[in-house]
Structures are given as structure tokens and as C-alpha cells.
Design a protein around this motif. Structure first.
Motif, short mmCIF file in Angstrom:
data_model
loop_
_atom_site.label_atom_id
_atom_site.label_comp_id
_atom_site.label_asym_id
_atom_site.label_seq_id
_atom_site.Cartn_x
_atom_site.Cartn_y
_atom_site.Cartn_z
N ALA A 165 -38.68 -11.19 26.14
CA ALA A 165 -38.36 -9.77 26.36
C ALA A 165 -37.08 -9.61 27.18
O ALA A 165 -36.25 -8.75 26.89
N VAL A 166 -36.90 -10.47 28.18
CA VAL A 166 -35.68 -10.40 28.98
C VAL A 166 -34.45 -10.75 28.14
O VAL A 166 -33.41 -10.08 28.22
N LEU A 167 -34.57 -11.80 27.32
CA LEU A 167 -33.45 -12.19 26.46
C LEU A 167 -33.10 -11.08 25.47
O LEU A 167 -31.92 -10.81 25.19
N ALA A 168 -34.13 -10.42 24.93
CA ALA A 168 -33.88 -9.32 24.00
C ALA A 168 -33.16 -8.17 24.70
O ALA A 168 -32.23 -7.56 24.14
N ALA A 169 -33.55 -7.86 25.94
CA ALA A 169 -32.89 -6.79 26.68
C ALA A 169 -31.44 -7.14 26.97
O ALA A 169 -30.54 -6.30 26.84
N LEU A 170 -31.17 -8.40 27.34
CA LEU A 170 -29.80 -8.82 27.59
C LEU A 170 -28.96 -8.75 26.33
O LEU A 170 -27.79 -8.34 26.36
N LEU A 171 -29.54 -9.16 25.21
CA LEU A 171 -28.81 -9.08 23.94
C LEU A 171 -28.49 -7.63 23.58
O LEU A 171 -27.38 -7.33 23.10
N ALA A 172 -29.45 -6.73 23.83
CA ALA A 172 -29.20 -5.33 23.55
C ALA A 172 -28.08 -4.78 24.41
O ALA A 172 -27.21 -4.03 23.95
N LEU A 173 -28.04 -5.17 25.71
CA LEU A 173 -26.96 -4.72 26.59
C LEU A 173 -25.62 -5.27 26.13
O LEU A 173 -24.59 -4.58 26.19
N LEU A 174 -25.59 -6.53 25.68
CA LEU A 174 -24.35 -7.12 25.21
C LEU A 174 -23.83 -6.40 23.97
O LEU A 174 -22.63 -6.12 23.84
N LEU A 175 -24.73 -6.08 23.06
CA LEU A 175 -24.33 -5.34 21.86
C LEU A 175 -23.80 -3.96 22.23
O LEU A 175 -22.82 -3.47 21.66
N ALA A 176 -24.47 -3.31 23.19
CA ALA A 176 -24.01 -1.99 23.62
C ALA A 176 -22.61 -2.08 24.23
O ALA A 176 -21.77 -1.20 24.04
N TRP A 177 -22.35 -3.15 24.97
CA TRP A 177 -21.02 -3.34 25.54
C TRP A 177 -19.96 -3.42 24.46
O TRP A 177 -18.92 -2.78 24.53
N PHE A 178 -20.19 -4.27 23.45
CA PHE A 178 -19.20 -4.46 22.40
C PHE A 178 -19.03 -3.19 21.55
O PHE A 178 -17.94 -2.91 21.05
N MET A 179 -20.11 -2.43 21.40
CA MET A 179 -20.05 -1.27 20.53
C MET A 179 -19.54 -0.01 21.23
O MET A 179 -18.91 0.84 20.60
N LEU A 180 -19.80 0.13 22.54
CA LEU A 180 -19.48 1.38 23.23
C LEU A 180 -18.45 1.21 24.33
O LEU A 180 -17.39 1.84 24.33
N VAL A 181 -18.73 0.34 25.29
CA VAL A 181 -17.89 0.24 26.49
C VAL A 181 -16.55 -0.39 26.17
O VAL A 181 -15.49 0.11 26.55
N ARG A 182 -16.55 -1.51 25.46
CA ARG A 182 -15.30 -2.23 25.20
C ARG A 182 -14.30 -1.39 24.41
O ARG A 182 -13.12 -1.35 24.76
N PRO A 183 -14.70 -0.67 23.33
CA PRO A 183 -13.71 0.19 22.66
C PRO A 183 -13.13 1.26 23.58
O PRO A 183 -11.95 1.58 23.49
N ALA A 184 -13.95 1.83 24.47
CA ALA A 184 -13.44 2.84 25.40
C ALA A 184 -12.40 2.25 26.34
O ALA A 184 -11.37 2.87 26.63
N VAL A 185 -12.63 1.03 26.85
CA VAL A 185 -11.67 0.38 27.74
C VAL A 185 -10.36 0.12 27.01
O VAL A 185 -9.27 0.35 27.52
N ARG A 186 -10.47 -0.40 25.79
CA ARG A 186 -9.26 -0.68 25.02
C ARG A 186 -8.50 0.62 24.72
O ARG A 186 -7.26 0.65 24.74
N SER A 187 -9.22 1.70 24.42
CA SER A 187 -8.56 2.98 24.15
C SER A 187 -7.83 3.49 25.38
O SER A 187 -6.69 3.97 25.30
N THR A 188 -8.44 3.38 26.54
CA THR A 188 -7.78 3.79 27.78
C THR A 188 -6.53 2.98 28.05
O THR A 188 -5.49 3.51 28.47
N ALA A 189 -6.60 1.68 27.80
CA ALA A 189 -5.42 0.82 28.00
C ALA A 189 -4.31 1.21 27.06
O ALA A 189 -3.12 1.25 27.44
N LYS A 190 -4.64 1.50 25.81
CA LYS A 190 -3.62 1.91 24.85
C LYS A 190 -2.96 3.23 25.28
O LYS A 190 -1.74 3.40 25.19
#
Length: 428
Positions: free
Chosen positions: A224-249
């Protein structure tokens, strides 16, 4: 047989010429569990009486199987020198009994478990004991150390048991493997016995029910812990990382649209579009005013003394060491023909001294601070405070108590450092 009773009889005859009383007492190995009824008889000369000897051996390893001598002391009261001790033999029957325990009864492990099998011979004859494991499906492997035991009556011993599963359980819930261990007597035909006269296989057993609980390598909560960490990692790549890259651009595009102005050849700081220098150092007609800068509004004389065109960044440091209970003053004097536009002030009390520090720019008192309220204090002005030639920056320290620096030993003197910086320009 131990645990039962048996009787025999003894006849006492008085062959003397007087009336005699006889006391009867059992002696020997049978005395603890043998009685005589009655224990005392009186006989006339030439008469006799038969008494009963009752044997009741307990069911205990202390009463060994085999022939045991039985003797009864017949002691005359009047003529004790005529004592007699008739003897016979009692054959104690053999019984076999085992008691076994597993410690622990349940063991948990990833792949194997260790147990201790304690065995005690509760019978009255020596036995040789063997161990037979059993498990439905034969998924477990067993190893006994040692494989057999020889026990005397009343003797105890331990055997080590290693149980090993066929393979690990990687995920999921624990798996319980029940199994049995049959502790039984094993005896072969004795020396000189053939198959026709060999004793039959005895039926003395002590079955044990034991369990091995095999726990998974990765328990459910870890998945269950590994699944939660994987979900957070996917959320990072899908939501947070594009926003950071957009701000940098966006920041890079903004920098491309508004490039930073270069410094002019006179060494002056770049001027913003409305004529002000960054950081506020270009306002007024005071030192540091660049080309095209707008005059500052009235500031109580803090800027606006006549200065020449350009100026250079400059700083001065005043280092004061003051004894306890004393006052000391340090100064910095503006050079002749110069004006000093002060924009930054830093006071360091790195020892944590106690006392008062007063700072003056020329004839103007800037601040008075209690030393114990700070370690490092800084001030900054958008509009420079200007002092002209021969005027001083003055620091007065009154030391009440020296502090304790990072070394951990209290200092002998107060120690303060003042640094002022700004633009040093030529007077007109």
C-alpha cells in the motif's frame, strides 16, 4: 504392576516355651510401598498366625521394572536375639510412558523456523525414542538433531527441530502450515533374539501438534505504501513538473523581452527607465546620482549636498574592544574633498555582549541599541545619508558585561564591529 496392588502371606510360629509378641517390619527396596497387616502378633508357645503382606508400587519412574528383593524382619519382644528375616523376590512389571512438549508450539518466519522438542521418559524402563514428522501435502522439510534419544526412567532431554518451507511467500497474507511430530519408542530385537522371539513393536507414543506461520517477504501494508508513492510520483510528472517547466519558460521569455541595461563607461550603475538606479542609490543630487537621475524629494538633508558627477562604491569598518564597565568610541572620517552617501549599515555583536551602542553620522544620531538584544543588526536606506569631508561616522560602546563567543569561554572585553557602505564622490 505399578499402580496396582498384590498380596502375599507370611506365617509366624512361636516355637519357644513362653508367650511371645512379635513385631513385623518390611525392609529393603520394597519398604516404601509395602505394608504388613497386622504389624504385631502375640502367640502362645507352639501356636502360629498368618499375616498379609500388601504390595502397592506407585506408577512412577522411581520404581524400576524387574526383580526386587522383599524381606520382613520378625522381631520377638522377649527374646530379641531370636530375630528372623525371611526373604523373597517381587517382580515389578514394566510399563512405558512418554511425555513430549514443543517450545514454541507456533513459530513465525520467512522461510524456516526452529523448535525445541522436550521429551521425558515417564515409564519405569529404559526406552529409545524416535521422531516422525507429518504434514498434509508434504510442503515442509524437517530435520531433527539428534535423530534418536535413549532415556533412562525419569530422564529428560531436548531435540532441535528445523522446519523449512519449499519457497518464500512474496506478497499477501501469512500462510499457516500445521504439522505433527510423533514421538514414539523404537526398539529392535535384542542380542540373541530371532524374529520369532523378538519383542513386538511397542505402542507408546506422544503426538504433538505444531504450526509454522510463513510470513510474506513484502507485507500488505508495504504494498500500500509503494502504491501511494507511485501515485505521488505519477502526479508529479503529470501536474507539478509541467507547471514548473512552464514557469521557467515564461521567465526566460520575459528576460528576452526586457534585457538588462549595461553599465556606462563612467562606472555608474545602470539607470532604469524613469531615471532611477536599482536599489534606490540613484535618487537625489547626492553621491551616486547617475546621468539622467531625477532629484529626490526633500529628505531632511539626507541627500542633496552638492557633489560632483560620478562616484565609487566604498565601505569603512570600525572595530571596537571595550573593557567591562567602560565606554569607548571609534570613528571613521570622510576624506577631504569627498562626500560619503551611506546606504547600508551593519553592526556585529558576535560575542553576545551586554551594554549599549550609539551610532552617529556627523552630528546626527542614527540609533542607540542595547547589545543584548541582537547578534547582528543591519540597516538600509533607499535615499543615501550624506556626510561631507571631515565629518565622522562615530560608534560609542558602553560595555556592561562581555559575552560568550562560540568557543564557550566568556570573553574578557566587549567586541563590536561596525561596517558602513555607500558611494564616495567628489565635492563640486
Amino acid at each position: 504392576m505399578p499402580g496396582g496392588t498384590a498380596t502375599t502371606s507370611l506365617t509366624v510360629r512361636n516355637d519357644s516355651d513362653i508367650v511371645e509378641a512379635y513385631r513385623l517390619e518390611v525392609v529393603g527396596d520394597c519398604a516404601a510401598w509395602t505394608t504388613v497387616e497386622p504389624e504385631r502378633v502375640s502367640l502362645y508357645p507352639g501356636t502360629s498366625e498368618t499375616v498379609t503382606i500388601r504390595l502397592a508400587p506407585p506408577r512412577s519412574p522411581a520404581v524400576r521394572a524387574g526383580d526386587v528383593p522383599l524381606a520382613v524382619r520378625v522381631l520377638p519382644t522377649e527374646q530379641p536375639e531370636a530375630v528372623r528375616v525371611p526373604e523373597t523376590t517381587v517382580q515389578v512389571g514394566e510399563y512405558r510412558e512418554l511425555r513430549a512438549e514443543s517450545a514454541p508450539r507456533r513459530r513465525r518466519g520467512w522461510l524456516r523456523g526452529r523448535y525445541r522438542i522436550a521429551v521425558r521418559n515417564e515409564g519405569n524402563a529404559p526406552v529409545q525414542v524416535g521422531f516422525t514428522p507429518g504434514q498434509p501435502g508434504e510442503d515442509l522439510r524437517f530435520a531433527f538433531t539428534p535423530g534418536t534419544l535413549k532415556l533412562e526412567p525419569g530422564e529428560s532431554a531436548e531435540v532441535g527441530l528445523l522446519v523449512r518451507a519449499g519457497g518464500p511467500v512474496w506478497f499477501g497474507s501469512p500462510v499457516t502450515w500445521p504439522f505433527t511430530v510423533e514421538v514414539a519408542e523404537t526398539r529392535d530385537g535384542g542380542e540373541g533374539e530371532d524374529s520369532a522371539t523378538a519383542r513386538p513393536e511397542p505402542d507408546v507414543r506422544a503426538p504433538l501438534e505444531v504450526e509454522f506461520v510463513q510470513i510474506p517477504i513484502f507485507p500488505t501494508w508495504l504494498l500500500a505504501v509503494l502504491a501511494a508513492l507511485l501515485a505521488l510520483l505519477l502526479a508529479w510528472f503529470m501536474l507539478v513538473r509541467p507547471a514548473v517547466r512552464s514557469t521557467a519558460k515564461e521567465a526566460a521569455a520575459e528576460a528576452a523581452r526586457n534585457p538588462a541595461p549595461a553599465a556606462d563607461t563612467a562606472g555608474q550603475a545602470p539607470v532604469t527607465g524613469d531615471g532611477e538606479q536599482p536599489g534606490g542609490t540613484g535618487t537625489g543630487a547626492g553621491p551616486g546620482a547617475g546621468k539622467g537621475s531625477r532629484p529626490a524629494p526633500g529628505g531632511g538633508g539626507t541627500g542633496g549636498t552638492g557633489t560632483g558627477g560620478g562616484g565609487l562604491q566604498s565601505s569603512a569598518t570600525i572595530d571596537l574592544q571595550t573593557g567591562g564597565g567602560q565606554s569607548k568610541t571609534g570613528t571613521y572620517t570622510v576624506p577631504a574633498g569627498k562626500v560619503f552617501g551611506i546606504t547600508d549599515l551593519v553592526v556585529a555583536n558576535f560575542q553576545g555582549d551586554e551594554g549599549v551602542v550609539t551610532i552617529n553620522f556627523g552630528d546626527r544620531k542614527i540609533t542607540t541599541i542595547a547589545l543584548e538584544t541582537f547578534r547582528n543588526q543591519d540597516y538600509h536606506w533607499v535615499t543615501p545619508i550624506s556626510i561631507t569631508e571631515s565629518q565622522t561616522v562615530t560608534v560609542q560602546v558602553t560595555c556592561a558585561k562581555p559575552g560568550t563567543p562560540a568557543t564557550g569561554r566568556q570573553a574578557q572585553e566587549c567586541h563590536e564591529v561596525l561596517n558602513v557602505s555607500g558611494v564616495l564622490s567628489d565635492l563640486r
